[in-house]
Design an enzyme around this catalytic site. Sequence first.
Site, PDB file in Angstrom:
ATOM      1  CB  SER A  44      70.084  76.320  17.063  1.00  0.00           C
ATOM      2  OG  SER A  44      70.607  77.321  16.217  1.00  0.00           O
ATOM      3  CE  LYS A 103      74.514  76.671  16.632  1.00  0.00           C
ATOM      4  NZ  LYS A 103      73.283  77.002  15.908  1.00  0.00           N
ATOM      5  CB  SER A 128      72.601  79.425  19.415  1.00  0.00           C
ATOM      6  OG  SER A 128      72.076  78.431  18.564  1.00  0.00           O
TER       7      SER A 128
END
Length: 485
Positions: free
Chosen positions: A75, A78, A319
Amino acid sequence: MRFARGLHTSAMLVGLSVLLGGCASVAPTAGPSTLDRLLADPALNGATVSLVVRDARSGNTLYQHNPRTRLVPASNLKLLTTAAAMDVLGPQYRFSTQLLSNGTQQGERLNGNLYLRGLGDPTTQFADYQALAAQLASQGVRQVQGDLVFDDSWFDAQRLGVDWAQDDESTYYGAQISALTVSPNSDFDAGTLMVTATAPMSPGQPVSVAINPATDYVQLSNRAVSGPGNSYGITRQHGTNLLQLTGALAPGKHSRQWVSVWEPTQLVANLFEQALAQQGIQVLGRRVIGGSSPATARLLAEHQSAPLQELITPLLKLSNNNMSEALLKAMGRQTTNAGTAQAGVAAVAAFMRRQGLDPASLNQVDGSGLSRRNLVSAQTLTDLLLATSRQPWFDAWYNALPIAGNPARMSGGSLRYRLRGTPAQDNLHAKTGSMGGVSSLSGYLTDAHGRRLVFSMISNNYLSDAAPVRALENRLAVALTQWRD
């Protein structure tokens, strides 16, 4: 990719003790030798780590280990997706869901088709679809002579990302992507339903089940019972919306889980037809899934999301994968009129070039980091963190990052249970990342001199569970708060 929902308190406390215990061994002052010792920890035996620490003002490198080795970021990707979206789409960008018609209204009758057109909003909830139906009813419409068309053509029909794991398919973090979707609550886990099971007090009796939003789009195979063992779980059979409930749930206990659906556009169709019926609006034509709204159709009602500068808070704090994928495809639609992941990746690459960064230094295939084909180095992520800090929208983006040890869910996010009682608490703003054998932490903190640092640590291919590696990340963060050149 996301903190598991419904963790047991005892398991959480064990995890916290490991994570916090990893902080206590850091000396009052820290330097390169401290990080050398950290990387020699047995938890990283056989693993590959890319670690870079830099001065946020000058960009000078204070420490590096395999700085340009590309690894799976999970993640942490991101960071790139959301920074590019703030640039490409703009902080005030809003998603939209529209109700249109190509017909004319005569009294209570709408002569023509009714189109529900999704422009990718991952935050739309059932109440918003009910509000659209109410807006139509307020215009006096009680009957639609034509078809009810559900237009999700703003994005392509690729519902899942490249090489997403099959065993993530029914999870909330692996939900299918559609331009016309629905979220069960304000966490905005689009394309999912919230399934709550309640175990009766009598052992052996089947659990009761409630689904939110209420729909008959899914079917239940309920073999779960009240009993010891805490083995209760839900899976969705591939290619279907058959939810299989199995195992035991302790008597009197509740379990709430988010389960993705197969074809979220059709879930929206089911819910919007309910919303129309609640308003007494009858549709005489067919249900059409995936049609396109004609350019001449007139707008009857519209729902807009909050602006992007607000949406990145739940996205980064929690997330959120589906929101990230929606942003990626929205960037593709904005730049090349193609709502595809490939077009979105090209838009991200163009953003990087505008910042003086080299998009050839990484491989990106999705927006969330759920694919293991994504590859990026700590050097590239620190380059991004430095470039982002010079943007006019930086404050909104920085504040959307999880804040270590802050107990408020929409402040601490995925770091709210970590680094409490350390110098990193309410200091570290960073993005976490986690998959099997993958952990990452990248962000900003202030050292003992009052100097802001940027750092990125990506670990791949470790065989331990995640807790010891996260403890090392915690030790890194504490060391950086005590850094002295």
